[in-house]
Design a protein around this motif. Structure first.
Motif, PDB file in Angstrom:
ATOM      1  N   GLU A  25       1.027  -1.253   0.208  1.00 51.86           N
ATOM      2  CA  GLU A  25      -0.246  -0.529   0.578  1.00 51.86           C
ATOM      3  C   GLU A  25       0.708   1.055   0.501  1.00 51.86           C
ATOM      4  O   GLU A  25       2.103   0.921   0.965  1.00 51.86           O
ATOM      5  CB  GLU A  25      -0.798  -0.078   1.511  1.00 51.86           C
ATOM      6  CG  GLU A  25      -1.564  -1.115   1.407  1.00 51.86           C
ATOM      7  CD  GLU A  25      -2.659  -0.850   2.124  1.00 51.86           C
ATOM      8  OE1 GLU A  25      -4.088  -0.648   2.251  1.00 51.86           O
ATOM      9  OE2 GLU A  25      -2.102  -1.147   3.367  1.00 51.86           O
ATOM     10  N   CYS A  26       0.314   2.456  -0.497  1.00 48.41           N
ATOM     11  CA  CYS A  26       0.995   3.997  -0.437  1.00 48.41           C
ATOM     12  C   CYS A  26       2.522   3.428  -0.806  1.00 48.41           C
ATOM     13  O   CYS A  26       3.570   4.559  -0.653  1.00 48.41           O
ATOM     14  CB  CYS A  26       0.471   4.470   1.060  1.00 48.41           C
ATOM     15  SG  CYS A  26       0.882   6.036   0.250  1.00 48.41           S
ATOM     16  N   GLU A  33      -1.859   5.241   6.821  1.00 49.30           N
ATOM     17  CA  GLU A  33      -2.184   6.892   7.965  1.00 49.30           C
ATOM     18  C   GLU A  33      -1.311   7.761   8.309  1.00 49.30           C
ATOM     19  O   GLU A  33      -1.834   9.277   8.297  1.00 49.30           O
ATOM     20  CB  GLU A  33      -1.339   5.676   9.267  1.00 49.30           C
ATOM     21  CG  GLU A  33      -2.311   6.623  10.811  1.00 49.30           C
ATOM     22  CD  GLU A  33      -1.051   7.575  10.726  1.00 49.30           C
ATOM     23  OE1 GLU A  33      -1.369   8.291  11.470  1.00 49.30           O
ATOM     24  OE2 GLU A  33       0.286   7.577  10.649  1.00 49.30           O
ATOM     25  N   ILE A  34       0.083   7.601   7.516  1.00 54.74           N
ATOM     26  CA  ILE A  34       0.831   9.072   6.898  1.00 54.74           C
ATOM     27  C   ILE A  34      -0.004  10.039   6.145  1.00 54.74           C
ATOM     28  O   ILE A  34      -0.429  11.702   6.420  1.00 54.74           O
ATOM     29  CB  ILE A  34       2.008   8.490   6.952  1.00 54.74           C
ATOM     30  CG1 ILE A  34       3.226   8.257   8.577  1.00 54.74           C
ATOM     31  CG2 ILE A  34       2.755  10.285   6.727  1.00 54.74           C
ATOM     32  CD1 ILE A  34       4.089   8.150   7.405  1.00 54.74           C
ATOM     33  N   CYS A  35      -0.225   9.771   5.232  1.00 57.18           N
ATOM     34  CA  CYS A  35      -0.862  10.463   4.320  1.00 57.18           C
ATOM     35  C   CYS A  35      -2.358  10.642   5.276  1.00 57.18           C
ATOM     36  O   CYS A  35      -2.759  11.829   3.745  1.00 57.18           O
ATOM     37  CB  CYS A  35      -1.225   9.166   3.121  1.00 57.18           C
ATOM     38  SG  CYS A  35       0.742   9.349   2.215  1.00 57.18           S
ATOM     39  N   ASP A  36      -2.955   9.660   5.038  1.00 59.02           N
ATOM     40  CA  ASP A  36      -4.335  10.514   6.152  1.00 59.02           C
ATOM     41  C   ASP A  36      -4.211  11.491   7.160  1.00 59.02           C
ATOM     42  O   ASP A  36      -4.380  12.795   6.823  1.00 59.02           O
ATOM     43  CB  ASP A  36      -5.362   9.398   6.628  1.00 59.02           C
ATOM     44  CG  ASP A  36      -5.629   8.721   6.231  1.00 59.02           C
ATOM     45  OD1 ASP A  36      -5.595   8.737   4.273  1.00 59.02           O
ATOM     46  OD2 ASP A  36      -5.781   6.596   5.839  1.00 59.02           O
ATOM     47  N   ARG A  37      -2.974  11.298   7.958  1.00 55.00           N
ATOM     48  CA  ARG A  37      -2.836  12.507   8.529  1.00 55.00           C
ATOM     49  C   ARG A  37      -2.703  14.081   7.858  1.00 55.00           C
ATOM     50  O   ARG A  37      -2.403  14.880   8.155  1.00 55.00           O
ATOM     51  CB  ARG A  37      -1.809  11.902   9.583  1.00 55.00           C
ATOM     52  CG  ARG A  37      -1.445  13.292  10.803  1.00 55.00           C
ATOM     53  CD  ARG A  37      -0.396  12.734  11.803  1.00 55.00           C
ATOM     54  NE  ARG A  37       0.728  13.544  11.741  1.00 55.00           N
ATOM     55  CZ  ARG A  37       1.802  13.293  12.692  1.00 55.00           C
ATOM     56  NH1 ARG A  37       1.795  11.932  12.809  1.00 55.00           N
ATOM     57  NH2 ARG A  37       2.284  14.413  13.850  1.00 55.00           N
ATOM     58  N   LEU A  38      -1.475  13.301   6.921  1.00 50.91           N
ATOM     59  CA  LEU A  38      -1.406  14.575   6.234  1.00 50.91           C
ATOM     60  C   LEU A  38      -2.465  15.818   5.641  1.00 50.91           C
ATOM     61  O   LEU A  38      -1.813  16.664   5.265  1.00 50.91           O
ATOM     62  CB  LEU A  38       0.463  14.295   5.058  1.00 50.91           C
ATOM     63  CG  LEU A  38       1.758  13.860   5.602  1.00 50.91           C
ATOM     64  CD1 LEU A  38       2.268  13.901   4.986  1.00 50.91           C
ATOM     65  CD2 LEU A  38       1.942  15.445   6.738  1.00 50.91           C
TER      66      LEU A  38
END
Length: 274
Positions: free
Chosen positions: A16-17, A84-89
């Motif tokens: 993913e990602c 999760e990191i991209c969702d947070r950004l």
């Protein structure tokens, strides 16, 4: 992710990602090239790799699970949850469209000496020239592997070179920085492993004390070669981006500012922001 060995290759499914093209060619590493079959090839930590992506499946040619565990899992940061990191950004409305457009950029965890040496070379330089210099450096002073690729030279090997030897590679004024850096690492005057154990501000200060290392080079090395994901390199492109953040970086960047920077840097460069 599901990992299996098949006919001498390693196949990783359910990744993913990850956008391999963007991750390997966005200016954070300078030794990866792409062949006619769509495989990226390069050397990291003295280990060669041919790697190709097809959607969520990644194929690593002529490698095995043991090598993956020792080198490539950390190099491609596969243990980190980039979804999760991209969702947070994306909580920041300014970066959200950029994350969507360039989804899958990852930080490559490079060898500390290679990253620091490469970004000293990168000063006031363009990516094409940087790659050319580093290619000549590795071909002339690295170890030739059985596949025909070359390792990045060790500090010990480079410490034997003169300023003139570095100049002959096309490094220009950076030659004197490189000569002193190689000698400092080789003799133990500069302990790169110890820098990894420091807090970010202390680590940055330690790199800034090196002859020829400025703030941009220090932050690039810290992010790409020392595991400091909150290091935030600012070059000419990022200075333009920072005009969009007059009140400073948003809270959702905390601890992962370097990942955010890669998205913003790529957006600025691709769209010629200025």
């Amino acid at each position: 992710m599901r990992i299996k060995e098949e006919d001498g290759n390693l196949i990783i499914e359910g990744v993913e990602c990850l956008n391999l093209d963007l991750s390997l060619d966005c200016g954070q590493a300078f030794r990866w090239k792409k062949d006619a079959d769509g495989f990226w090839y390069g050397v990291a930590f003295g280990t060669p790799l041919y790697i190709k992506q097809d959607g969520s499946t990644v194929v690593m040619r002529d490698t095995d699970l043991d090598t993956y565990e020792k080198v490539w899992k950390n190099y491609f940061d596969f243990d980190r949850d980039y979804v999760e990191i991209c969702d947070r950004l994306k909580r920041d409305s300014l970066i959200a469209p950029t994350v969507d457009e360039y989804y899958g950029i990852r930080i490559l965890n490079q060898e500390s000496f290679e990253a620091l040496f490469s970004f000293v070379i990168s000063q006031q330089n363009n990516i094409k020239r940087i790659k050319g210099i580093i290619d000549r450096l590795c071909t002339q002073y690295g170890e030739r592997l059985s596949c025909g690729l070359y390792t990045f030279p060790t500090a010990e090997r480079l410490s034997k070179l003169s300023v003139e030897d570095f100049e002959a590679l096309g490094t220009g004024y950076r030659a004197r920085y490189l000569e002193r850096l190689a000698k400092a690492v080789a003799c133990g005057e500069l302990d790169l492993g110890a820098i990894k154990t420091l807090e970010l501000e202390q680590a940055r200060k330690a790199l800034l004390d090196i002859y020829g290392v400025g703030i941009k080079v220090a932050n690039c090395a810290l992010l790409f070669g020392f595991g400091f994901y909150d290091a935030f390199p600012v070059d000419v492109w990022m200075k333009r981006v920072m005009e969009y953040y007059p009140n400073g970086l948003p809270e959702c960047f905390d601890g992962i500012g370097g990942i955010a920077q890669q998205y913003l840097f790529h957006w600025a460069r691709e769209n010629n922001i200025g």
